[in-house]
Design an enzyme around this catalytic site. Sequence first.
Site: not given
Ligand SMILES: [Zn+2]
Length: 441
Positions: A58, A207, A234, A268, A319
């Site tokens: 990201h 989620r 994660e 993850h 990440d």
């Molecule tokens: Zn991520």
Amino acid sequence: MTTYWCEHALLPGGVRRSVRVVVADGRVRDVLPGVAAQPDDVPLRGIALPGLANGHSHAFHRALRGLTHDDGGNFWTWREAMYAVTHRLDPDTYRSLATAVFAEMVLAGYTVVGEFHYLHHAPGGRPYDDPNAMGVALIEAARTAGIRITLLDTCYLEGGLTAGGHVPLDEVQQRFSDGSVKAWAERVDLMDGDATTRIGTAVHSVRAVPGPDLAAVGEFAARDGRPLHVHLSEQPGENLACEGFYECSPTELLAKNGLLTEATTVVHATHLSEMDIGLLGAARSTACFCPTTERDLADGIGPARVLHDAGAPLSLGSDQHAVIDPFEEMRAVEMHERLDSLERGRFGPTELLGMACLHGYRSLGWDDGGVIARGQLADLVAVRLDSPRTAGCDPAQVLYAATSADVTDVVVGGDQVVVAGKHRLGDVGSLLSRAIAAVRR
Ligand SMILES: [Zn+2]
């Protein structure tokens, strides 16, 4: 046509000395081990590795490095700080920041990045005039920085999950959502790849995408053979919420909705049950570990060796970019295993490099990279063997000694983007400083 002469090179059969790599049209035309350099060859001293893949990124999280350690906190408080950065991000500031971050990646030896992209829209969820303005900014940034990109355009529909069900998007999260899988897919369909760009897909997590919508995302990804990535387990909190509402684990929920295939990468995969590991292994889905992030956020240590043995290939990502160093990520997989198992050599150097190179490329939809061989993409990373860190090491074990500072030359698609430790854009530290200041002002 360009010919690189490598003092050593990691080839499919192992490390070889004095290797000429002939490149034409961005691909390796020939590999000739054990031959002397010719006058016009471009020398690559040390050891040339295949291109290294950053499987999970990201880009904007880079703006948080070195800022979140004073008050302790946890994953969820870190996420609040991350959301705060989004307020200053628009296509222009994001392009500048991502250009600098991607340049840092190339300088560190990464030649392809999987950008897990969910910051799609303007504040309030209002689409930009070009609904893909943010994704296009990332693609342009990658092109300027000289790194391949798989834009993993991410479906994000809900604000979270509790045992009582999904919760609405908050103000920040409205920027992430297209409102429906159909609207998300229509927007993704407007983008095209090219020689250095692939358009992939992602589900943010169980989620953020409800059970019934997962299958629809999977069908869209499969239609065009796009890679599909998803954050998975994660945090124990995600597992608890999923068990509470769906009465199954997040991995089981993905499996029930047809999302576990060879084209799927779960990111993850830290807190898994035996059943989860069996499902991922049977599907031959990739597990992308992000060890420097997982330790930074106190996530835990995922079951790397067990997943690998069950049949799930591993890849690696940086990440949130607390660290951008592929050697650190490779090493960390093995070192975390050692601490957990009290054994050394849980993964050998060939396996660790396979995660970063071949499997990393495969997981991002590049089936023709991550290995130095005839016909493959001409992506090479030269690592010096005479630095204070690497002097005296066996070239085949360089990943246990080197850091990103030991990368001297990076070739992407036959072009030398980094020469003698210098990126073609100039001082990457200055680029980062300016771009980060602009989003924190
Ligand atoms: Zn991520």
